[in-house]
Scaffold this active site. Structure first.
Site, PDB file in Angstrom:
ATOM      1  CB  SER A 241     -20.204 -26.992 -17.718  1.00 35.36           C
ATOM      2  OG  SER A 241     -19.517 -25.830 -18.104  1.00 35.36           O
ATOM      3  CG  HIS A 271     -23.814 -23.616 -19.620  1.00 37.18           C
ATOM      4  ND1 HIS A 271     -22.841 -22.729 -19.980  1.00 37.18           N
ATOM      5  CD2 HIS A 271     -23.194 -24.529 -18.798  1.00 37.18           C
ATOM      6  CE1 HIS A 271     -21.684 -23.066 -19.417  1.00 37.18           C
ATOM      7  NE2 HIS A 271     -21.871 -24.163 -18.701  1.00 37.18           N
ATOM      8  CG  HIS A 318     -21.509 -14.287 -20.096  1.00 41.91           C
ATOM      9  ND1 HIS A 318     -20.898 -14.315 -18.858  1.00 41.91           N
ATOM     10  CD2 HIS A 318     -21.196 -15.461 -20.707  1.00 41.91           C
ATOM     11  CE1 HIS A 318     -20.236 -15.450 -18.749  1.00 41.91           C
ATOM     12  NE2 HIS A 318     -20.394 -16.165 -19.851  1.00 41.91           N
ATOM     13  NE  ARG A 327     -16.035 -17.707 -24.019  1.00 39.53           N
ATOM     14  CZ  ARG A 327     -16.941 -18.323 -23.257  1.00 39.53           C
ATOM     15  NH1 ARG A 327     -16.710 -19.545 -22.834  1.00 39.53           N
ATOM     16  NH2 ARG A 327     -18.068 -17.713 -22.917  1.00 39.53           N
ATOM     17  CG  ASP A 373     -22.713 -20.662 -26.763  1.00 35.20           C
ATOM     18  OD1 ASP A 373     -21.873 -21.530 -27.053  1.00 35.20           O
ATOM     19  OD2 ASP A 373     -23.098 -20.458 -25.606  1.00 35.20           O
TER      20      ASP A 373
HETATM   21  N1  CMX Z   1     -32.135 -12.159 -24.846  1.00 39.27           N
HETATM   22  C1  CMX Z   1     -33.232 -11.710 -24.195  1.00 39.27           C
HETATM   23  N2  CMX Z   1     -33.267 -11.471 -22.885  1.00 39.27           N
HETATM   24  C2  CMX Z   1     -32.123 -11.652 -22.209  1.00 39.27           C
HETATM   25  C3  CMX Z   1     -30.926 -12.068 -22.817  1.00 39.27           C
HETATM   26  C4  CMX Z   1     -30.968 -12.345 -24.203  1.00 39.27           C
HETATM   27  N3  CMX Z   1     -29.913 -12.813 -24.873  1.00 39.27           N
HETATM   28  N4  CMX Z   1     -29.977 -12.145 -21.887  1.00 39.27           N
HETATM   29  C5  CMX Z   1     -30.550 -11.804 -20.720  1.00 39.27           C
HETATM   30  N5  CMX Z   1     -31.852 -11.505 -20.904  1.00 39.27           N
HETATM   31  C6  CMX Z   1     -32.841 -11.196 -19.903  1.00 39.27           C
HETATM   32  C7  CMX Z   1     -32.933 -12.341 -18.917  1.00 39.27           C
HETATM   33  O1  CMX Z   1     -33.739 -13.413 -19.412  1.00 39.27           O
HETATM   34  C8  CMX Z   1     -33.511 -11.652 -17.705  1.00 39.27           C
HETATM   35  O2  CMX Z   1     -34.899 -11.496 -17.920  1.00 39.27           O
HETATM   36  P1  CMX Z   1     -35.952 -11.555 -16.703  1.00 39.27           P
HETATM   37  O3  CMX Z   1     -35.602 -10.390 -15.830  1.00 39.27           O
HETATM   38  O4  CMX Z   1     -37.261 -11.459 -17.384  1.00 39.27           O
HETATM   39  O5  CMX Z   1     -35.732 -12.872 -16.025  1.00 39.27           O
HETATM   40  C9  CMX Z   1     -32.873 -10.274 -17.780  1.00 39.27           C
HETATM   41  O6  CMX Z   1     -32.449 -10.092 -19.143  1.00 39.27           O
HETATM   42  C10 CMX Z   1     -31.667 -10.138 -16.878  1.00 39.27           C
HETATM   43  O7  CMX Z   1     -30.736 -11.187 -17.170  1.00 39.27           O
HETATM   44  P2  CMX Z   1     -29.159 -10.964 -16.981  1.00 39.27           P
HETATM   45  O8  CMX Z   1     -28.922 -10.692 -15.541  1.00 39.27           O
HETATM   46  O9  CMX Z   1     -28.645  -9.995 -17.967  1.00 39.27           O
HETATM   47  O10 CMX Z   1     -28.585 -12.385 -17.414  1.00 39.27           O
HETATM   48  P3  CMX Z   1     -28.470 -13.722 -16.553  1.00 39.27           P
HETATM   49  O11 CMX Z   1     -27.192 -13.671 -15.786  1.00 39.27           O
HETATM   50  O12 CMX Z   1     -29.709 -13.969 -15.772  1.00 39.27           O
HETATM   51  O13 CMX Z   1     -28.418 -14.834 -17.683  1.00 39.27           O
HETATM   52  C11 CMX Z   1     -27.724 -15.796 -19.720  1.00 39.27           C
HETATM   53  C12 CMX Z   1     -27.281 -15.011 -18.490  1.00 39.27           C
HETATM   54  C13 CMX Z   1     -26.502 -16.185 -20.526  1.00 39.27           C
HETATM   55  C14 CMX Z   1     -28.439 -17.087 -19.263  1.00 39.27           C
HETATM   56  C15 CMX Z   1     -28.675 -14.915 -20.556  1.00 39.27           C
HETATM   57  O14 CMX Z   1     -27.984 -13.770 -21.019  1.00 39.27           O
HETATM   58  C16 CMX Z   1     -29.304 -15.657 -21.723  1.00 39.27           C
HETATM   59  O15 CMX Z   1     -30.333 -16.318 -21.546  1.00 39.27           O
HETATM   60  N6  CMX Z   1     -28.686 -15.560 -22.963  1.00 39.27           N
HETATM   61  C17 CMX Z   1     -29.171 -16.310 -24.083  1.00 39.27           C
HETATM   62  C18 CMX Z   1     -28.700 -17.755 -23.997  1.00 39.27           C
HETATM   63  C19 CMX Z   1     -27.202 -17.859 -24.230  1.00 39.27           C
HETATM   64  O16 CMX Z   1     -26.677 -17.299 -25.171  1.00 39.27           O
HETATM   65  N7  CMX Z   1     -26.537 -18.621 -23.358  1.00 39.27           N
HETATM   66  C20 CMX Z   1     -25.101 -18.925 -23.522  1.00 39.27           C
HETATM   67  C21 CMX Z   1     -24.223 -18.233 -22.504  1.00 39.27           C
HETATM   68  C22 CMX Z   1     -22.769 -18.638 -22.678  1.00 39.27           C
HETATM   69  C23 CMX Z   1     -22.591 -20.049 -22.242  1.00 39.27           C
HETATM   70  O17 CMX Z   1     -22.721 -20.333 -21.046  1.00 39.27           O
HETATM   71  O18 CMX Z   1     -22.365 -20.913 -23.084  1.00 39.27           O
END
Ligand code: CMX
Length: 442
Positions: A241, A271, A318, A327, A373
């Protein structure tokens, strides 16, 4: 000139010297290297943006202008009897780096109050949306429709010096922040209360209290609003964002285009939308349990079932953080004080005990800890905002304060159009073949 604008101008004059010196003396200094996995992997960790508004440490979490969230919450001025500070004070802090006095905040409250009026056509835009529309789509369109109010555009067409871009951008930003809570409350009312709960703002109230009032909520929801807007305001510049807002503004698009784009970026489930996903996911568990609190084993099973379906656990993980998000902690402390017996809070608490271990065991997520979140929807639910589609609108109102502060500074420091370079996969393969490591390992 208001005290805030005057202080900001002095800071800008001082800061310009630092940026000019850095560019002149050290423009060619290398400060980072880029790997193939960073290019393919969403540019994680590449140091390529500069902001002084906030900094995100992977282990400590966010600092606004050098202050931790706890410090921000304890040092910013508060209304009589309030637990959470004035949101207006945060805008002052983010813009100037100075902790405002109560008088300075009061002056800013008057400024916001005088800019609250939302033109009639914005209500018409909101009313014209079908009721099944997502509130983030409506918010984005409502903000977009305000574009004709931009002072920056008028001045730019008249022939504006680059040194003065920040001034009319500040006016636009302050106007928009003043209006965002009214727009948010109106959208809530239209979608979920069929227009029957609409309340005009109360001129005697601060931004957070007024939002609570317009939503028809009693204390301590005024503190919930203040807390919510403050903790979501900024998370340095690389998150989707903030980055989107900055990127769009770098073309000299006005703040209405930029914040509408910011809202669109925030509306994705990875996000900002994750807060509604958490609630949807928790409701799934609740339905499965027929209302009773799950045992630890049942909770674990639900988490594993989600992962085994190839889905993420919303509210966990994250891109930068490697510890529990402060937070999350701020909201958890609020819950422990005000709603320890809340059923969904108990679910969230129980999840905190099992999810990190499971994510570690699964071995994919780099950060197994909860983010903002994981808690935020539960607080809203407790105070009667059970329409979880709406939660990201609250996030957007908060986030706009940080993104707008950044845009004002972008303009003040003359940051140029953003334009990174891309390469083709062929080029990437060629670059890899020419490296020493490739030659040695093949
Ligand atoms: N549950 C399951 N798997 C997860 C996970 C979770 N909460 N968080 C990361 N992973 C997985 C990723 O999908 C990724 O899988 P692949 O290798 O199969 O693609 C792997 O772990 C590595 O990811 P990462 O490097 O740890 O995390 P990213 O930087 O790629 O992504 C985020 C970060 C937030 C998108 C991810 O942790 C996620 O999808 N979390 C759940 C959604 C969420 O809570 N988003 C809100 C974030 C805060 C915000 O911006 O508001």
């Amino acid at each position: 000139m208001s005290k805030l604008k005057d202080t900001l101008y002095q800071k800008i004059l001082d800061h310009r010297k630092r940026t000019t010196k850095l560019l002149k003396k050290s423009g060619d200094t290398v400060i980072d290297q880029v790997t193939v996995s960073q290019i393919i992997g969403g540019m994680r960790g590449i140091k390529s943006l500069v902001t002084d508004i906030s900094y995100l440490d992977p282990y400590e979490g966010i600092r606004y202008r050098g202050y931790t969230l706890q410090e921000v919450l304890s040092k910013l001025p508060k209304a009589e009897g309030a637990e959470m500070p004035y949101v207006e004070g945060l805008y002052y802090l983010l813009l100037t780096g100075e902790m405002p006095s109560k008088e300075e905040v009061e002056e800013l409250m008057v400024t916001f109050r005088n800019r609250r009026i939302v033109p009639r056509y914005v209500w018409d835009v909101i009313d014209s949306f079908p009721s099944e529309s997502h509130p983030m789509a409506i918010l984005s369109a409502a903000v977009m429709s305000l574009e004709r109010e931009s002072h920056f555009n008028v001045k730019y067409k008249q022939g504006l010096s680059k040194m003065d871009y920040w001034d009319s951008t500040f006016e636009d930003a302050t106007n928009l922040i003043a209006k965002m809570p009214l727009i948010g409350a109106y959208i809530y009312n239209k979608l979920y209360q069929k227009g029957k709960g609409h309340r005009y703002p109360d001129p005697s109230m601060d931004l957070g209290a007024n939002f609570a009032y317009m939503m028809g909520k009693d204390k301590p929801y005024d503190d919930v609003s203040r807390m919510y807007f403050i903790i979501h305001a900024d998370h340095e510049s690389g998150n989707v964002s903030a980055h989107t807002g900055h990127l769009v503004a770098s073309t000299l698009s006005d703040v209405y285009y930029s914040i509408s784009a910011m809202i669109n970026g925030l509306a994705g489930p990875l996000h900002g939308l994750a807060n509604q996903e958490v609630l949807r996911w928790l409701q799934g568990l609740r339905n499965q349990m027929d209302g009773k609190l799950p045992s630890e084993d049942e909770m674990k099973q639900y988490v594993w079932d989600t992962l085994n379906k190839g889905q993420v656990i919303p509210g966990y993980g994250h891109a930068v953080l490697r510890k529990t998000d402060p937070r999350y902690t701020v909201q958890r402390e609020f819950c422990l004080k005000h709603m320890p017996e809340d059923e969904l809070f108990k679910y969230v608490d129980a999840l905190y005990k099992v999810v990190p271990g499971i994510l570690r065991e699964q071995g994919k997520a780099k950060n197994p800890w909860p983010n903002v979140d994981a808690q935020s929807g539960v607080v809203q639910w407790h105070y009667g905002i059970t329409e979880y589609d709406f939660y990201t609108v609250l996030f957007a109102i908060g986030r706009s304060i940080g993104v707008l502060s950044n845009i004002i500074w972008d303009r003040a420091l003359g940051y140029p159009l953003e334009r990174p370079k891309s390469v083709t996969t062929d080029m990437l393969e060629k670059m890899v073949r020419s490296t020493k490591e490739f030659v040695n390992t093949n």
